[in-house]
Design an enzyme around this catalytic site. Structure first.
Site, PDB file in Angstrom:
ATOM      1  N   THR A 212      -0.560  15.836 -31.429  1.00  0.00           N
ATOM      2  CA  THR A 212      -1.473  16.965 -31.632  1.00  0.00           C
ATOM      3  C   THR A 212      -1.127  18.040 -30.609  1.00  0.00           C
ATOM      4  O   THR A 212      -0.772  17.727 -29.480  1.00  0.00           O
ATOM      5  CB  THR A 212      -2.926  16.500 -31.429  1.00  0.00           C
ATOM      6  OG1 THR A 212      -3.297  15.709 -32.546  1.00  0.00           O
ATOM      7  CG2 THR A 212      -3.897  17.671 -31.309  1.00  0.00           C
ATOM      8  N   ARG A 240     -10.972  11.914 -43.833  1.00  0.00           N
ATOM      9  CA  ARG A 240     -11.281  11.857 -42.399  1.00  0.00           C
ATOM     10  C   ARG A 240     -10.894  13.172 -41.691  1.00  0.00           C
ATOM     11  O   ARG A 240      -9.810  13.696 -41.867  1.00  0.00           O
ATOM     12  CB  ARG A 240     -10.540  10.685 -41.765  1.00  0.00           C
ATOM     13  CG  ARG A 240     -10.826  10.485 -40.274  1.00  0.00           C
ATOM     14  CD  ARG A 240      -9.814  11.173 -39.378  1.00  0.00           C
ATOM     15  NE  ARG A 240     -10.040  10.886 -37.966  1.00  0.00           N
ATOM     16  CZ  ARG A 240      -9.403  11.481 -36.966  1.00  0.00           C
ATOM     17  NH1 ARG A 240      -8.491  12.392 -37.212  1.00  0.00           N
ATOM     18  NH2 ARG A 240      -9.669  11.166 -35.723  1.00  0.00           N
ATOM     19  N   VAL A 241     -11.809  13.685 -40.914  1.00  0.00           N
ATOM     20  CA  VAL A 241     -11.545  14.856 -40.095  1.00  0.00           C
ATOM     21  C   VAL A 241     -11.810  14.473 -38.647  1.00  0.00           C
ATOM     22  O   VAL A 241     -12.848  13.873 -38.340  1.00  0.00           O
ATOM     23  CB  VAL A 241     -12.449  16.049 -40.507  1.00  0.00           C
ATOM     24  CG1 VAL A 241     -12.276  17.217 -39.551  1.00  0.00           C
ATOM     25  CG2 VAL A 241     -12.134  16.490 -41.943  1.00  0.00           C
ATOM     26  N   GLY A 242     -10.880  14.787 -37.766  1.00  0.00           N
ATOM     27  CA  GLY A 242     -11.041  14.433 -36.351  1.00  0.00           C
ATOM     28  C   GLY A 242     -11.700  15.538 -35.552  1.00  0.00           C
ATOM     29  O   GLY A 242     -12.375  16.421 -36.096  1.00  0.00           O
ATOM     30  N   ASP A 243     -11.483  15.505 -34.248  1.00  0.00           N
ATOM     31  CA  ASP A 243     -12.119  16.475 -33.351  1.00  0.00           C
ATOM     32  C   ASP A 243     -11.406  17.828 -33.342  1.00  0.00           C
ATOM     33  O   ASP A 243     -12.029  18.850 -33.030  1.00  0.00           O
ATOM     34  CB  ASP A 243     -12.121  15.926 -31.912  1.00  0.00           C
ATOM     35  CG  ASP A 243     -10.697  15.664 -31.414  1.00  0.00           C
ATOM     36  OD1 ASP A 243      -9.929  15.024 -32.154  1.00  0.00           O
ATOM     37  OD2 ASP A 243     -10.366  16.108 -30.299  1.00  0.00           O
ATOM     38  N   THR A 262      -6.811  16.364 -26.898  1.00  0.00           N
ATOM     39  CA  THR A 262      -6.000  15.509 -27.756  1.00  0.00           C
ATOM     40  C   THR A 262      -6.368  14.070 -27.460  1.00  0.00           C
ATOM     41  O   THR A 262      -6.546  13.695 -26.304  1.00  0.00           O
ATOM     42  CB  THR A 262      -4.486  15.716 -27.529  1.00  0.00           C
ATOM     43  OG1 THR A 262      -3.781  14.763 -28.321  1.00  0.00           O
ATOM     44  CG2 THR A 262      -4.086  15.574 -26.072  1.00  0.00           C
ATOM     45  N   GLY A 263      -6.512  13.278 -28.488  1.00  0.00           N
ATOM     46  CA  GLY A 263      -6.891  11.897 -28.250  1.00  0.00           C
ATOM     47  C   GLY A 263      -7.601  11.314 -29.456  1.00  0.00           C
ATOM     48  O   GLY A 263      -7.553  11.883 -30.552  1.00  0.00           O
ATOM     49  N   GLY A 265      -9.964  11.022 -31.825  1.00  0.00           N
ATOM     50  CA  GLY A 265     -10.882  12.077 -32.220  1.00  0.00           C
ATOM     51  C   GLY A 265     -12.342  11.695 -32.296  1.00  0.00           C
ATOM     52  O   GLY A 265     -13.226  12.465 -31.891  1.00  0.00           O
TER      53      GLY A 265
HETATM   54  N1  ASP Z   1      -7.474  14.218 -31.827  1.00  0.00           N
HETATM   55  C1  ASP Z   1      -6.669  14.086 -33.010  1.00  0.00           C
HETATM   56  C2  ASP Z   1      -7.496  13.442 -34.088  1.00  0.00           C
HETATM   57  O1  ASP Z   1      -8.249  12.521 -33.794  1.00  0.00           O
HETATM   58  C3  ASP Z   1      -5.444  13.263 -32.820  1.00  0.00           C
HETATM   59  C4  ASP Z   1      -4.601  13.605 -31.621  1.00  0.00           C
HETATM   60  O2  ASP Z   1      -5.067  14.250 -30.700  1.00  0.00           O
HETATM   61  O3  ASP Z   1      -3.419  13.218 -31.609  1.00  0.00           O
HETATM   62  O4  ASP Z   1      -7.324  13.796 -35.231  1.00  0.00           O
END
Ligand code: ASP
Length: 343
Positions: A212, A240-243, A262-263, A265
């Site tokens: 990300t 699915r939608v992340g952060d 990033t992480g 989500g």
């Molecule tokens: N935060 C992103 C998500 O959960 C993934 C990532 O940061 O690599 O979609």
């Protein structure tokens, strides 16, 4: 012009320990900071060639943003271009290099926020927009909304003249193989794209794991912009939608600070991570280093992992993470470029 800028650039790959995370990173004023994802990034698993490719891509992103800022451009333009460079690279899990969903598709998310006016834009679950960060900016500037998802977001992007691509543009062999590996191991498991402990069968294929991207910039007028773009998580499903496209979770900016995360989500959403950094600085008077370290600590305590980049209005930067590594870098107002990968 790039040559001139390149001449004053100093590349420096540094190593620092966990305990130093809340300490000041640079004495000089930082004007742009980026991340290219956090995860199981350890030197022994990285070939010299791959490492060089990542360093080059991170530098290219920093230079693109720096060139805009030094020519008097806005932090918004700098973030747009710095992120677009990483979206166009197959190395990162954003744009071209996005990971695959359970159904073998690429569904991308992105968001942007400008601190001076508190405006924000985001897109989620898009499959045909070449540079989702540009679509997020268009939503912010040309609609009355903050987030558009799926087909509506794509129609909006197309109507606003953004570059559209066939979904096959996002096919990359390494990401496809990563999905196939996961489907074989456990079709229900979602690869969190970050950390070894989340994988079922080690060793983790390094190539499939990270990426990300995000950027925070501070321009001549003192305005801060933050943006984030991602393909999400390998094997994600059911829309699915992340952060990353959620303002306050993956991205936040106000007049004091800009933040991109990033992480894993789901943890960042529940923690309202990006806003939490700004809130700690606002209500508690925390420094950007202490605020980001505190949020990473809370994410870790809840069982999540990842990293955060943040830049305050005085040019103080923080880039903590609780994974093995995070692709990251910053550029100072003097043109010093610093790229870091490992812990
Ligand atoms: N935060 C992103 C998500 O959960 C993934 C990532 O940061 O690599 O979609």
């Amino acid at each position: 012009m790039y040559k001139k800028i390149a001449a004053i650039f100093v590349l420096c790959i540094t190593v620092y320990s966990n305990s130093a995370m809340a300490q000041k990173i640079s004495d000089d004023k930082v004007i742009l900071v980026i991340h290219g994802g956090a995860g199981t990034i350890v030197k022994k698993n990285m070939s010299a060639e791959t490492e060089a490719q990542y360093i080059e891509a991170l530098q290219a992103s920093l230079r693109a943003g720096y060139a805009i800022l030094t020519e008097g451009g806005s932090s918004l333009e700098a973030v747009e271009h710095a992120i677009a460079v990483m979206e166009d690279s197959p190395l990162f899990n954003a744009g071209k290099g996005a990971v695959f969903t359970h159904d073998g598709k690429n569904e991308l998310d992105a968001s942007i926020m400008t601190g001076k006016d508190g405006k924000a834009g985001a897109v989620a679950g898009v499959t045909t927009i070449k540079n989702p960060i540009r679509a997020a900016i268009a939503v912010m500037q040309k609609s009355n909304h903050v987030m558009l998802a799926g087909k509506g977001a794509e129609l909006f992007a197309q109507n606003n003249g953004l570059a559209m691509v066939d979904p096959s543009y996002f096919y990359t062999e390494r990401r496809w193989k990563a999905l196939q590996r996961l489907l074989k191991k456990d079709s229900l498991r979602v690869e969190l794209d970050h950390d070894e402990k989340n994988t079922v069968i080690p060793p983790v294929d390094m190539d499939s794991k990270f990426g990300t991207v995000g950027c925070v910039a501070l321009d001549h007028a003192g305005n801060i912009t933050a943006g984030t773009s991602t393909g999400g998580m390998t094997n994600k499903k059911f829309g699915r939608v992340g952060d990353s496209p959620i303002i306050g979770a993956g991205t936040y900016a106000n007049k004091e600070v800009g933040v991109s995360c990033t992480g894993w989500g789901e943890f960042y959403i529940r923690q309202v991570a990006a806003y939490d950094v700004a809130a700690l600085m606002n209500y508690k008077g925390s420094t950007v280093q202490d605020a980001t370290a505190e949020v990473i600590r809370k994410i870790g305590a809840a069982g999540g992992d990842g990293g955060i980049i943040a830049l305050d209005r005085n040019g103080n930067v923080a880039m903590p993470f609780n994974t093995a590594g995070m692709y990251r870098g910053y550029v100072t107002d003097k043109g010093e470029v610093v790229v870091q990968i490992y812990k």
